[in-house]
Motif scaffolding. Structure first.
Motif, PDB file in Angstrom:
ATOM      1  N   MET A 139      29.174   5.912 -53.458  1.00 35.30           N
ATOM      2  CA  MET A 139      30.171   4.863 -53.219  1.00 35.30           C
ATOM      3  C   MET A 139      30.759   4.990 -51.819  1.00 35.30           C
ATOM      4  N   ASP A 140      31.063   6.202 -51.389  1.00 37.31           N
ATOM      5  CA  ASP A 140      31.598   6.411 -50.037  1.00 37.31           C
ATOM      6  C   ASP A 140      30.592   5.956 -48.976  1.00 37.31           C
ATOM      7  N   LYS A 141      29.325   6.300 -49.175  1.00 39.28           N
ATOM      8  CA  LYS A 141      28.298   5.894 -48.216  1.00 39.28           C
ATOM      9  C   LYS A 141      28.130   4.375 -48.197  1.00 39.28           C
ATOM     10  N   LEU A 142      28.130   3.776 -49.380  1.00 38.57           N
ATOM     11  CA  LEU A 142      28.002   2.312 -49.455  1.00 38.57           C
ATOM     12  C   LEU A 142      29.162   1.613 -48.767  1.00 38.57           C
ATOM     13  N   GLN A 143      30.385   2.076 -49.029  1.00 38.59           N
ATOM     14  CA  GLN A 143      31.552   1.437 -48.414  1.00 38.59           C
ATOM     15  C   GLN A 143      31.511   1.560 -46.892  1.00 38.59           C
ATOM     16  N   ALA A 144      31.113   2.702 -46.376  1.00 42.44           N
ATOM     17  CA  ALA A 144      30.999   2.867 -44.920  1.00 42.44           C
ATOM     18  C   ALA A 144      29.924   1.947 -44.361  1.00 42.44           C
ATOM     19  N   LEU A 145      28.791   1.872 -45.046  1.00 47.98           N
ATOM     20  CA  LEU A 145      27.696   1.000 -44.609  1.00 47.98           C
ATOM     21  C   LEU A 145      28.112  -0.467 -44.667  1.00 47.98           C
ATOM     22  N   TRP A 146      28.787  -0.861 -45.735  1.00 48.50           N
ATOM     23  CA  TRP A 146      29.215  -2.260 -45.910  1.00 48.50           C
ATOM     24  C   TRP A 146      30.225  -2.667 -44.839  1.00 48.50           C
ATOM     25  N   GLN A 147      31.159  -1.771 -44.509  1.00 47.57           N
ATOM     26  CA  GLN A 147      32.179  -2.092 -43.501  1.00 47.57           C
ATOM     27  C   GLN A 147      31.570  -2.276 -42.117  1.00 47.57           C
ATOM     28  N   GLN A 148      30.508  -1.547 -41.834  1.00 47.95           N
ATOM     29  CA  GLN A 148      29.871  -1.611 -40.519  1.00 47.95           C
ATOM     30  C   GLN A 148      28.603  -2.463 -40.521  1.00 47.95           C
ATOM     31  N   ALA A 149      28.417  -3.261 -41.566  1.00 46.16           N
ATOM     32  CA  ALA A 149      27.202  -4.066 -41.683  1.00 46.16           C
ATOM     33  C   ALA A 149      27.035  -4.949 -40.449  1.00 46.16           C
ATOM     34  N   PRO A 150      25.873  -4.907 -39.832  1.00 43.35           N
ATOM     35  CA  PRO A 150      25.658  -5.685 -38.609  1.00 43.35           C
ATOM     36  C   PRO A 150      25.619  -7.190 -38.895  1.00 43.35           C
TER      37      PRO A 150
ATOM     38  N   PRO B  24      31.753  -1.880 -54.994  1.00 43.58           N
ATOM     39  CA  PRO B  24      32.305  -2.269 -53.701  1.00 43.58           C
ATOM     40  C   PRO B  24      32.220  -3.773 -53.503  1.00 43.58           C
ATOM     41  N   PRO B  25      33.071  -4.292 -52.610  1.00 44.43           N
ATOM     42  CA  PRO B  25      32.959  -5.709 -52.270  1.00 44.43           C
ATOM     43  C   PRO B  25      31.672  -5.935 -51.477  1.00 44.43           C
ATOM     44  N   PRO B  26      31.317  -7.185 -51.223  1.00 40.79           N
ATOM     45  CA  PRO B  26      30.100  -7.442 -50.440  1.00 40.79           C
ATOM     46  C   PRO B  26      30.209  -6.832 -49.043  1.00 40.79           C
ATOM     47  N   PRO B  27      29.075  -6.589 -48.394  1.00 42.00           N
ATOM     48  CA  PRO B  27      29.117  -6.085 -47.019  1.00 42.00           C
ATOM     49  C   PRO B  27      29.795  -7.096 -46.098  1.00 42.00           C
ATOM     50  N   ALA B  28      30.271  -6.608 -44.966  1.00 48.66           N
ATOM     51  CA  ALA B  28      30.979  -7.463 -44.009  1.00 48.66           C
ATOM     52  C   ALA B  28      30.112  -8.634 -43.552  1.00 48.66           C
ATOM     53  N   ASN B  29      28.805  -8.446 -43.500  1.00 50.83           N
ATOM     54  CA  ASN B  29      27.940  -9.536 -43.050  1.00 50.83           C
ATOM     55  C   ASN B  29      27.629 -10.532 -44.172  1.00 50.83           C
ATOM     56  N   GLN B  30      28.251 -10.344 -45.318  1.00 49.69           N
ATOM     57  CA  GLN B  30      28.138 -11.277 -46.430  1.00 49.69           C
ATOM     58  C   GLN B  30      29.508 -11.789 -46.849  1.00 49.69           C
ATOM     59  N   THR B  31      30.449 -11.725 -45.922  1.00 50.88           N
ATOM     60  CA  THR B  31      31.811 -12.185 -46.160  1.00 50.88           C
ATOM     61  C   THR B  31      32.288 -12.935 -44.922  1.00 50.88           C
TER      62      THR B  31
END
Length: 171
Positions: free
Chosen positions: A58-69, A111-118
């Motif tokens: 979950m921690d890895k996913l949240q970090a990846l989602w926040q920095q999604a290109p 987690p919520p959707p990645p930043a590039n899906q919001t």
């Protein structure tokens, strides 16, 4: 009667002269972004909620989602995108700003959707969206590639002065 017709013309959208490009949510993803690679280290089906590996994942996913290109080429383009409304202010009767997400229930689930899906959406001045949580809508406006952070999730895109209409399939 003619005065009413002429007056009615003034209510048309001022940006209707520039057609919007209809996007899908896949258009907001860079072609080389492959978040599923992260999951290759985990057999998700074998990880229970209380498993310490679940918290690590979950921690890895949240970090990846926040920095999604994001897709920089979308900046400044006039777009039209369908999605679900997640109000930023859950106390408001009229919604002036919300997160547009690709699926029902996003941002409520973790987690919520990645930043590039919001997409962070601000409605047109004096034209709040009057609807319900998770309504399906079309949002039309000029896309900006810009980060927005909230408690509900992070957005990699923004549309200001957006035209928001109920979702209907174009025929």
């Amino acid at each position: 009667m003619l005065a009413l017709l002429v007056a009615g013309c003034g209510n048309q959208d001022d940006d209707a002269s520039e057609p919007a490009e209809e996007l899908t949510w896949d258009d907001l993803l860079p072609a080389d972004w492959q978040p599923e690679k992260l999951l290759e280290d985990f057999n998700v089906e074998d990880v229970a909620d209380e498993d310490p590996r679940a918290a690590e994942l979950m921690d890895k996913l949240q970090a990846l989602w926040q920095q999604a290109p994001v897709v920089p080429e979308l900046d400044g383009r006039r777009v039209r995108l369908p999605g679900f409304v997640v109000p930023v202010d859950l106390q408001a009767e009229k919604i002036n700003a919300f997160l547009l997400v690709p699926y029902f229930g996003a941002c409520i689930h973790v987690p919520p959707p990645p930043a590039n899906q919001t997409v962070y959406v601000q409605t047109r001045e004096g034209r709040p969206y009057v609807g319900a949580l998770f309504d399906t809508v079309w949002v039309e406006g000029t896309m900006q590639v810009e980060q927005f952070d909230s408690d509900l999730g992070n957005a990699g895109y923004r549309i200001e002065q957006a035209r928001v209409t109920p979702y209907e399939i174009k025929e």
